[in-house]
Write a protein that holds these residues in place. Structure first.
Motif, PDB file in Angstrom:
ATOM      1  N   ILE A  12       1.067  -1.550  -0.049  1.00 42.94           N
ATOM      2  CA  ILE A  12      -0.058  -0.179  -0.373  1.00 42.94           C
ATOM      3  C   ILE A  12       0.553   1.463   0.165  1.00 42.94           C
ATOM      4  CG2 ILE A  12      -1.628   1.741   0.937  1.00 42.94           C
ATOM      5  CD1 ILE A  12      -2.696  -1.003   3.044  1.00 42.94           C
ATOM      6  N   VAL A  13       1.068   2.364  -0.926  1.00 40.65           N
ATOM      7  CA  VAL A  13       1.433   3.049  -1.038  1.00 40.65           C
ATOM      8  C   VAL A  13       0.495   4.494   0.058  1.00 40.65           C
ATOM      9  CG1 VAL A  13       1.617   4.971  -2.814  1.00 40.65           C
ATOM     10  CG2 VAL A  13       2.131   2.716  -3.455  1.00 40.65           C
ATOM     11  N   VAL A  14       0.932   5.441   0.792  1.00 45.02           N
ATOM     12  CA  VAL A  14       0.391   6.465   1.621  1.00 45.02           C
ATOM     13  C   VAL A  14       0.857   7.828   1.520  1.00 45.02           C
ATOM     14  CG1 VAL A  14      -0.919   6.566   3.244  1.00 45.02           C
ATOM     15  CG2 VAL A  14      -0.305   4.174   3.657  1.00 45.02           C
ATOM     16  N   SER A  15       0.046   8.731   1.067  1.00 41.42           N
ATOM     17  CA  SER A  15       0.513   9.822   0.264  1.00 41.42           C
ATOM     18  C   SER A  15      -0.189  10.523   1.435  1.00 41.42           C
ATOM     19  CB  SER A  15      -0.230  10.048  -0.840  1.00 41.42           C
ATOM     20  OG  SER A  15       0.061   9.361  -1.443  1.00 41.42           O
ATOM     21  N   HIS A  16       0.473  11.677   1.938  1.00 43.75           N
ATOM     22  CA  HIS A  16       0.459  12.572   3.014  1.00 43.75           C
ATOM     23  C   HIS A  16      -0.693  13.861   2.423  1.00 43.75           C
ATOM     24  CE1 HIS A  16       2.729  15.725   1.106  1.00 43.75           C
ATOM     25  NE2 HIS A  16       4.409  14.639   1.333  1.00 43.75           N
ATOM     26  N   PRO A  17      -0.774  14.881   3.927  1.00 43.94           N
ATOM     27  CA  PRO A  17      -1.844  15.817   3.065  1.00 43.94           C
ATOM     28  C   PRO A  17      -0.848  16.343   2.436  1.00 43.94           C
ATOM     29  CG  PRO A  17      -2.086  15.262   5.410  1.00 43.94           C
ATOM     30  CD  PRO A  17      -1.228  14.445   4.959  1.00 43.94           C
ATOM     31  N   GLY A  18      -1.263  17.937   1.745  1.00 47.40           N
ATOM     32  CA  GLY A  18      -1.285  19.084   1.674  1.00 47.40           C
ATOM     33  C   GLY A  18      -0.039  19.670   3.006  1.00 47.40           C
ATOM     34  N   GLY A  19       1.666  20.188   2.382  1.00 46.07           N
ATOM     35  CA  GLY A  19       1.660  20.861   3.423  1.00 46.07           C
ATOM     36  C   GLY A  19       1.983  19.559   4.324  1.00 46.07           C
ATOM     37  N   GLY A  20       1.749  18.526   3.702  1.00 42.31           N
ATOM     38  CA  GLY A  20       2.707  17.727   5.005  1.00 42.31           C
ATOM     39  C   GLY A  20       3.915  16.575   4.959  1.00 42.31           C
ATOM     40  N   VAL A  21       4.586  16.025   5.653  1.00 45.49           N
ATOM     41  CA  VAL A  21       5.228  14.996   5.071  1.00 45.49           C
ATOM     42  C   VAL A  21       5.158  13.895   6.374  1.00 45.49           C
ATOM     43  CG1 VAL A  21       7.424  17.673   5.198  1.00 45.49           C
ATOM     44  CG2 VAL A  21       6.239  15.514   8.126  1.00 45.49           C
ATOM     45  N   LYS A  22       5.696  13.435   5.521  1.00 44.33           N
ATOM     46  CA  LYS A  22       5.700  11.021   6.125  1.00 44.33           C
ATOM     47  C   LYS A  22       6.017  10.717   7.190  1.00 44.33           C
ATOM     48  CE  LYS A  22      10.364  10.608   5.543  1.00 44.33           C
ATOM     49  NZ  LYS A  22      11.152  11.224   4.963  1.00 44.33           N
ATOM     50  N   GLU A  23       6.331  11.483   8.344  1.00 46.71           N
ATOM     51  CA  GLU A  23       6.697  12.012  10.153  1.00 46.71           C
ATOM     52  C   GLU A  23       5.441  12.074  10.668  1.00 46.71           C
ATOM     53  OE1 GLU A  23      10.557  12.031   7.667  1.00 46.71           O
ATOM     54  OE2 GLU A  23       9.055  13.488   7.730  1.00 46.71           O
ATOM     55  N   GLN A  24       4.372  12.876   9.658  1.00 41.06           N
ATOM     56  CA  GLN A  24       3.263  13.236  10.326  1.00 41.06           C
ATOM     57  C   GLN A  24       1.534  11.809  10.020  1.00 41.06           C
ATOM     58  OE1 GLN A  24       3.180  16.888   8.365  1.00 41.06           O
ATOM     59  NE2 GLN A  24       3.621  18.138  10.701  1.00 41.06           N
ATOM     60  N   THR A  25       0.718  12.141  10.217  1.00 40.84           N
ATOM     61  CA  THR A  25      -0.331  11.300   9.572  1.00 40.84           C
ATOM     62  C   THR A  25      -0.075   9.826   8.580  1.00 40.84           C
ATOM     63  OG1 THR A  25      -2.596  11.129   9.834  1.00 40.84           O
ATOM     64  CG2 THR A  25      -1.229  12.828   8.231  1.00 40.84           C
ATOM     65  N   ALA A  26       0.416  10.458   7.587  1.00 39.83           N
ATOM     66  CA  ALA A  26       0.791   9.421   6.833  1.00 39.83           C
ATOM     67  C   ALA A  26       1.709   8.200   7.350  1.00 39.83           C
ATOM     68  CB  ALA A  26       1.386  10.044   5.154  1.00 39.83           C
ATOM     69  N   GLY A  60      -2.037  -1.953  -3.394  1.00 43.45           N
ATOM     70  CA  GLY A  60      -3.354  -0.280  -2.915  1.00 43.45           C
ATOM     71  C   GLY A  60      -2.522   0.732  -3.165  1.00 43.45           C
ATOM     72  N   ALA A  61      -3.390   1.871  -2.324  1.00 42.32           N
ATOM     73  CA  ALA A  61      -3.116   2.686  -2.266  1.00 42.32           C
ATOM     74  C   ALA A  61      -4.495   3.964  -1.656  1.00 42.32           C
ATOM     75  CB  ALA A  61      -2.821   4.114  -3.637  1.00 42.32           C
ATOM     76  N   MET A  62      -3.855   4.268  -0.121  1.00 38.38           N
ATOM     77  CA  MET A  62      -4.508   5.130   0.028  1.00 38.38           C
ATOM     78  C   MET A  62      -4.032   6.425   0.392  1.00 38.38           C
ATOM     79  SD  MET A  62      -4.311   4.720   4.476  1.00 38.38           S
ATOM     80  CE  MET A  62      -5.164   6.101   4.343  1.00 38.38           C
ATOM     81  N   GLY A  63      -4.850   7.717   0.914  1.00 41.01           N
ATOM     82  CA  GLY A  63      -3.917   8.913   1.511  1.00 41.01           C
ATOM     83  C   GLY A  63      -4.871   9.768   1.777  1.00 41.01           C
ATOM     84  N   ILE A  64      -4.576  10.648   2.775  1.00 39.26           N
ATOM     85  CA  ILE A  64      -4.973  11.668   4.031  1.00 39.26           C
ATOM     86  C   ILE A  64      -5.161  13.214   3.121  1.00 39.26           C
ATOM     87  CG2 ILE A  64      -4.929  12.774   5.997  1.00 39.26           C
ATOM     88  CD1 ILE A  64      -3.206   9.878   5.377  1.00 39.26           C
ATOM     89  N   CYS A  65      -6.622  13.651   3.482  1.00 39.25           N
ATOM     90  CA  CYS A  65      -6.570  15.187   3.207  1.00 39.25           C
ATOM     91  C   CYS A  65      -6.224  15.728   1.219  1.00 39.25           C
ATOM     92  CB  CYS A  65      -5.149  15.846   3.663  1.00 39.25           C
ATOM     93  SG  CYS A  65      -5.936  17.219   3.762  1.00 39.25           S
ATOM     94  N   ALA A  66      -5.756  15.779   1.242  1.00 44.47           N
ATOM     95  CA  ALA A  66      -5.045  16.117   0.124  1.00 44.47           C
ATOM     96  C   ALA A  66      -4.422  14.802  -0.779  1.00 44.47           C
ATOM     97  CB  ALA A  66      -4.076  17.356  -0.424  1.00 44.47           C
TER      98      ALA A  66
END
Length: 306
Positions: free
Chosen positions: A36-50, A111-117
């Protein structure tokens, strides 16, 4: 087990993505796993919610990758903090390119998922890239809709024309030399900038010890608006978003209308919408109970569809 890696993109922009790959418990590199690929919100980085979602999903038996977008975080590329939605969509497929080179990843179970943008970009990537076999979204934002129509969707498209003017002026200024003043906030930069309590939480998330990170300054280049305002993350979803789809949003999220729109437009015959009662947009980033509930839906969804 988590390992920092670098992914060289082949999207023509020459960027290298900084990423973290997570392996499931009792990982055996002689076996093959879904990923699974996990994409971060606009303005975020991998160390946060992603990263939080990627680590949780690895516990359910997946190889997961959270990464920093091109031009952002620890990834390469200039100008820094460019938020070009077409490149961000390409980044998702660039991570899939990398996954297909790993002998322990089953290429037919990605698969792929993301948060926000990042969720909107994930949907756009799935429309373009059938290697994505299942799609999950959390607190989804179609960044074009948000900048055209506002947080709650109440603004008409044409009323965003002044934002395009601002972007054009920034591009003209940039052409004469770098200008650090050409910044545009992706979330409120101060508590006082927040127009409502929900977006005050966005300020808190990015600019206080709640989850601040030095690689996430909270702004993008103003020139990015040239691409964002006319962008539709769900373009042609009615024809090409055929993969199984799970949308997760909070019942109190001002952004929920964008998940509703994607869900309605998706061509998929296997689509589910899970509402987290009482949650707003930001609580699904790092709220213990809210994230636990979201992962309890995402884990079985990806297990069944991959």
């Amino acid at each position: 087990m988590s390992t920092e890696i670098e992914i060289t993109t082949r999207n023509g922009y020459g960027t290298t993505l900084a990423a973290v790959i997570n392996h499931p418990p009792e990982f055996d590199d002689t076996r093959t796993y879904p990923a699974i690929v996990v994409s971060h919100p606009g303005g975020g980085v991998k160390e946060q919610t992603a990263g939080l979602y990627a680590r949780n999903l690895a516990q359910d038996g997946f190889v997961t990758i959270a990464y920093d977008a091109s031009f952002q975080g620890a990834s390469t590329g200039t100008p820094r903090q460019l938020e070009n939605p077409f490149i961000r969509t390409e980044d998702v497929s660039a991570v899939i390119d990398h996954l297909t080179t790993l002998p322990y990843v089953d290429n037919d179970r990605i698969g792929a998922m993301g948060i926000c943008a990042g969720a909107g970009y994930t949907v756009n990537a799935a429309i373009n890239d059938p290697r994505i076999k299942a799609v999950g979204t959390v607190s989804m934002v179609n960044i074009g809709q948000m900048f055209r129509n506002g947080w709650d969707g109440s603004i008409a498209d044409a009323d965003a024309a002044p934002v395009l003017d601002q972007a054009a002026q920034a591009r003209t200024s940039d052409a004469s030399g770098p200008d650090d003043g050409n910044q545009f906030p992706l979330a409120p930069m101060t508590k006082e900038d927040a127009p409502n309590p929900e977006l005050e939480e966005a300020w808190e998330y990015y600019h206080t010890p709640r989850c601040e990170h030095p690689n996430a300054p909270g702004w993008m280049t103003a020139r990015s608006l040239s691409q964002i305002v006319t962008y539709d993350a769900f373009h042609k979803a009615e024809a090409f978003l055929t993969q199984p789809l799970l949308c997760i949003a909070g019942s109190a999220a001002g952004s929920k209308w964008m998940s509703d729109d994607a869900f309605a437009r998706a061509a998929s015959t296997d689509k589910t919408f899970h509402v987290v009662e009482g949650a707003n947009h930001m609580s699904l980033y790092d709220g213990d109970a809210e994230v636990k509930e979201a992962v309890s839906q995402l884990g079985p969804f990806f297990t069944d569809r991959l």
